[in-house]
Scaffold this motif. Structure first.
Motif, PDB file in Angstrom:
ATOM      1  N   ASP A 298       0.859  -1.181   0.000  1.00 45.09           N
ATOM      2  CA  ASP A 298       0.000   0.000   0.000  1.00 45.09           C
ATOM      3  C   ASP A 298       0.899   1.236   0.000  1.00 45.09           C
ATOM      4  O   ASP A 298       1.488   1.595   1.022  1.00 45.09           O
ATOM      5  CB  ASP A 298      -0.895  -0.013   1.241  1.00 45.09           C
ATOM      6  N   ALA A 299       1.016   1.878  -1.151  1.00 46.48           N
ATOM      7  CA  ALA A 299       1.926   3.019  -1.288  1.00 46.48           C
ATOM      8  C   ALA A 299       1.553   4.172  -0.362  1.00 46.48           C
ATOM      9  O   ALA A 299       2.418   4.953   0.047  1.00 46.48           O
ATOM     10  CB  ALA A 299       1.944   3.493  -2.741  1.00 46.48           C
ATOM     11  N   LYS A 300       0.287   4.274  -0.004  1.00 48.22           N
ATOM     12  CA  LYS A 300      -0.133   5.345   0.899  1.00 48.22           C
ATOM     13  C   LYS A 300       0.427   5.146   2.305  1.00 48.22           C
ATOM     14  O   LYS A 300       0.594   6.113   3.049  1.00 48.22           O
ATOM     15  CB  LYS A 300      -1.655   5.410   0.950  1.00 48.22           C
ATOM     16  N   LYS A 301       0.715   3.893   2.651  1.00 45.44           N
ATOM     17  CA  LYS A 301       1.225   3.605   3.993  1.00 45.44           C
ATOM     18  C   LYS A 301       2.741   3.465   4.045  1.00 45.44           C
ATOM     19  O   LYS A 301       3.370   3.863   5.029  1.00 45.44           O
ATOM     20  CB  LYS A 301       0.578   2.326   4.531  1.00 45.44           C
ATOM     21  N   VAL A 302       3.339   2.868   3.002  1.00 54.74           N
ATOM     22  CA  VAL A 302       4.781   2.604   3.061  1.00 54.74           C
ATOM     23  C   VAL A 302       5.587   3.420   2.055  1.00 54.74           C
ATOM     24  O   VAL A 302       6.818   3.419   2.096  1.00 54.74           O
ATOM     25  CB  VAL A 302       5.072   1.103   2.861  1.00 54.74           C
ATOM     26  N   GLY A 303       4.907   4.108   1.131  1.00 50.50           N
ATOM     27  CA  GLY A 303       5.612   4.976   0.197  1.00 50.50           C
ATOM     28  C   GLY A 303       6.011   4.322  -1.111  1.00 50.50           C
ATOM     29  O   GLY A 303       6.616   4.968  -1.968  1.00 50.50           O
ATOM     30  N   VAL A 325      -0.793  -3.893   2.968  1.00 53.70           N
ATOM     31  CA  VAL A 325      -1.065  -4.423   1.631  1.00 53.70           C
ATOM     32  C   VAL A 325      -2.413  -3.943   1.094  1.00 53.70           C
ATOM     33  O   VAL A 325      -3.316  -3.587   1.856  1.00 53.70           O
ATOM     34  CB  VAL A 325      -1.036  -5.969   1.611  1.00 53.70           C
ATOM     35  N   VAL A 326      -2.500  -3.959  -0.230  1.00 52.75           N
ATOM     36  CA  VAL A 326      -3.762  -3.739  -0.943  1.00 52.75           C
ATOM     37  C   VAL A 326      -3.816  -4.766  -2.065  1.00 52.75           C
ATOM     38  O   VAL A 326      -2.781  -5.308  -2.472  1.00 52.75           O
ATOM     39  CB  VAL A 326      -3.863  -2.311  -1.523  1.00 52.75           C
ATOM     40  N   PRO A 327      -5.000  -5.066  -2.580  1.00 48.32           N
ATOM     41  CA  PRO A 327      -5.086  -6.002  -3.703  1.00 48.32           C
ATOM     42  C   PRO A 327      -4.243  -5.531  -4.886  1.00 48.32           C
ATOM     43  O   PRO A 327      -4.125  -4.332  -5.157  1.00 48.32           O
ATOM     44  CB  PRO A 327      -6.575  -6.006  -4.041  1.00 48.32           C
ATOM     45  N   PHE A 328      -3.659  -6.484  -5.579  1.00 42.62           N
ATOM     46  CA  PHE A 328      -2.805  -6.186  -6.730  1.00 42.62           C
ATOM     47  C   PHE A 328      -3.608  -5.498  -7.834  1.00 42.62           C
ATOM     48  O   PHE A 328      -4.710  -5.919  -8.182  1.00 42.62           O
ATOM     49  CB  PHE A 328      -2.205  -7.481  -7.268  1.00 42.62           C
ATOM     50  N   ASP A 329      -3.042  -4.437  -8.375  1.00 49.57           N
ATOM     51  CA  ASP A 329      -3.658  -3.697  -9.473  1.00 49.57           C
ATOM     52  C   ASP A 329      -2.822  -3.924 -10.735  1.00 49.57           C
ATOM     53  O   ASP A 329      -1.706  -3.411 -10.850  1.00 49.57           O
ATOM     54  CB  ASP A 329      -3.706  -2.211  -9.143  1.00 49.57           C
ATOM     55  N   PRO A 330      -3.323  -4.694 -11.701  1.00 52.97           N
ATOM     56  CA  PRO A 330      -2.536  -4.965 -12.911  1.00 52.97           C
ATOM     57  C   PRO A 330      -2.293  -3.726 -13.768  1.00 52.97           C
ATOM     58  O   PRO A 330      -1.436  -3.743 -14.657  1.00 52.97           O
ATOM     59  CB  PRO A 330      -3.391  -5.994 -13.656  1.00 52.97           C
ATOM     60  N   ASN A 331      -3.026  -2.651 -13.491  1.00 54.13           N
ATOM     61  CA  ASN A 331      -2.888  -1.425 -14.280  1.00 54.13           C
ATOM     62  C   ASN A 331      -2.161  -0.320 -13.516  1.00 54.13           C
ATOM     63  O   ASN A 331      -2.376   0.870 -13.777  1.00 54.13           O
ATOM     64  CB  ASN A 331      -4.275  -0.934 -14.705  1.00 54.13           C
ATOM     65  N   ALA A 332      -1.288  -0.721 -12.600  1.00 53.35           N
ATOM     66  CA  ALA A 332      -0.604   0.261 -11.752  1.00 53.35           C
ATOM     67  C   ALA A 332       0.706   0.762 -12.347  1.00 53.35           C
ATOM     68  O   ALA A 332       1.531   1.341 -11.639  1.00 53.35           O
ATOM     69  CB  ALA A 332      -0.346  -0.343 -10.373  1.00 53.35           C
ATOM     70  N   GLY A 333       0.906   0.554 -13.635  1.00 53.82           N
ATOM     71  CA  GLY A 333       2.105   1.073 -14.290  1.00 53.82           C
ATOM     72  C   GLY A 333       3.357   0.284 -13.969  1.00 53.82           C
ATOM     73  O   GLY A 333       4.414   0.872 -13.691  1.00 53.82           O
ATOM     74  N   TRP A 334       3.270  -1.025 -14.040  1.00 55.76           N
ATOM     75  CA  TRP A 334       4.406  -1.877 -13.691  1.00 55.76           C
ATOM     76  C   TRP A 334       5.515  -1.769 -14.720  1.00 55.76           C
ATOM     77  O   TRP A 334       5.270  -1.724 -15.926  1.00 55.76           O
ATOM     78  CB  TRP A 334       3.947  -3.329 -13.547  1.00 55.76           C
ATOM     79  N   LYS A 335       6.758  -1.754 -14.214  1.00 55.31           N
ATOM     80  CA  LYS A 335       7.934  -1.652 -15.067  1.00 55.31           C
ATOM     81  C   LYS A 335       8.807  -2.892 -14.898  1.00 55.31           C
ATOM     82  O   LYS A 335       8.777  -3.547 -13.860  1.00 55.31           O
ATOM     83  CB  LYS A 335       8.743  -0.403 -14.705  1.00 55.31           C
TER      84      LYS A 335
END
Length: 415
Positions: A298-303, A325-335
């Motif tokens: 969870d980027a809002k909690k851990v950055g 944690v948050v559910p995996f988002d396949p559209n989160a801009g993975w590199k």
């Protein structure tokens, strides 16, 4: 302080009664300790010990203890075996042959407390585990244990958690008091001679019945021919052996998969290396259909939502179910190069007999200090019940330096 017999088989060590509602409050300086020498065993299996390749085979076949010949020789054995030879076809470069394990035990009205201390080979705690890495198209496993060919050939980095293990027998497993964990180590298992094939496992009646897809530790009593993993007895026969107590308890503290939630897992060995009934504190983070992760940070909690390889061993990288944690988002801009842990941890999800054991641990100045808390008097059918005055045969093992399966250091059984 009065001493009372609780865990025997540790030379002069017995468990001391304490007043310890909080295990962190135990004054361990007042509890007697012993140093148990652990050594690298290579591929010395149940079958090898009984073969003509082993000079002491006739004694083993007659039921004699390993310590009949090898007391005090652990260092010489470990230093020889770790370098490679007939019992080690894939030596790990730079691996130490022995580990000195300091052990203490105490108990109160509710729990037993097992305290372990050992120095790690690396200048960092082995708290990382394998990852899922995005290669630009798919998520694939990143990092393997040092015995794996892909690591030895330099195709993958060595990544695996440290572990501390104790096997416990209450006298109901034939020959465990004499030969300890070697009863469970057989040809055909992972990283052992004559390793199983997928086709052999798929054709095996017992492994099909218990829904397993590989071969792991087992006790001789679970096979019609103890030296052949393929000769499994029926599920009904094995159930009778278990009901009679013919299994060894297996408690494993794991630096990645149990320590962050303050626990140690609970299992046993009979027809396979099994976990106790209920649910573990760790679960897989890969979707069976898509092969993509189930959760991300969870980027809002851990950055951050993921890490990359250059961040390994530069912080705590745990997916904690109730915390970050948050559910995996396949559209989160993975590199390409983004990584997520292969396991998700949850103390709240751990249930049943599998959730019996708690633990506290820390790594400081190159040494792990681990305290495992085990309830007394457990009545589960997959546990050995620990009681004041009880006599137990125990064996220890440490997995250190990014290793798993037989790459550990082990003790002779203490009885």
């Amino acid at each position: 302080m009065r001493k009372a017999a609780f865990v025997l088989g540790l030379s002069a060590i017995v468990a001391a009664p304490v007043m310890a509602a909080d295990p962190a409050s135990i004054d361990w300086s007042k509890i007697s300790a012993t140093t148990v020498p652990l050594f690298y065993p290579g591929q010395s299996s149940y079958e090898w010990l009984r073969s003509d390749k082993h000079p002491g085979a006739s004694l083993v076949r007659d039921g004699k203890a390993c310590t009949t010949c090898h007391t005090g020789k652990e260092k010489a054995l470990g230093d020889k075996l770790v370098k490679g030879g007939p019992l080690e076809p894939m030596p790990v470069k730079g691996k130490n042959g022995t580990v000195d394990l300091k052990f203490q035990a105490a108990y109160d009205a509710k729990n037993a407390y097992f305290r372990y201390q050992w120095k790690t080979q690396n200048p960092y705690p082995g708290s990382e585990y394998q990852y899922q890495r995005f290669d630009g198209k798919e998520w694939k496993t990143y990092g393997y244990p040092k015995l794996d060919k892909v690591v030895q050939e330099g195709k993958q980095p060595a990544i695996y958690e440290d572990r501390m293990t104790i096997m416990i027998d209450d006298g109901k497993v034939p020959m465990f008091a004499q030969q300890g964990c070697w009863l469970t180590c057989h040809e055909g298992e992972r990283d052992m001679p004559k390793q199983f094939t997928k086709e052999e496992v798929a054709a095996n009646a017992l492994l099909t019945a218990i829904k397993k897809n590989d071969v792991r530790k087992y006790l001789p009593a679970s096979r019609t021919n103890p030296s052949d993993w393929k000769t499994g007895k029926s599920v009904e026969e094995i159930a009778k052996i278990k009901a009679a107590g013919g299994f060894v308890d297996l408690i494993q503290w794991r630096a990645h998969r149990s320590n962050p939630v303050g626990m140690a897992d609970d299992g046993y060995v009979l027809e396979w290396r099994l976990f106790d009934a209920g649910k573990n504190m760790f679960s897989g983070n890969s979707d069976a259909k898509t092969k993509a992760p189930k959760f991300m940070w969870d980027a809002k909690k851990v950055g951050y939502k993921s890490i990359t390889a250059d961040q390994l061993r530069k912080g705590d990288h745990f997916l904690m179910g109730e915390q970050n944690v948050v559910p995996f988002d396949p559209n989160a801009g993975w590199k390409e190069g983004d990584m997520l842990p292969r396991y998700v941890l949850s103390r709240a999800d751990a249930k049943g007999s599998a959730a019996d054991n708690n633990a506290i641990a820390n790594w400081k100045d190159g040494m792990w200090t681990v305290v495992v808390i085990r309830p007394l008097g457990l009545a589960n059918d997959d546990d050995k019940s620990l009681k004041e005055g009880g006599v137990y045969n125990v064996g220890f093992a440490v997995h250190d330096d990014n290793i798993t399966t037989r790459g550990h250091h082990v003790s002779f059984v203490r009885t």
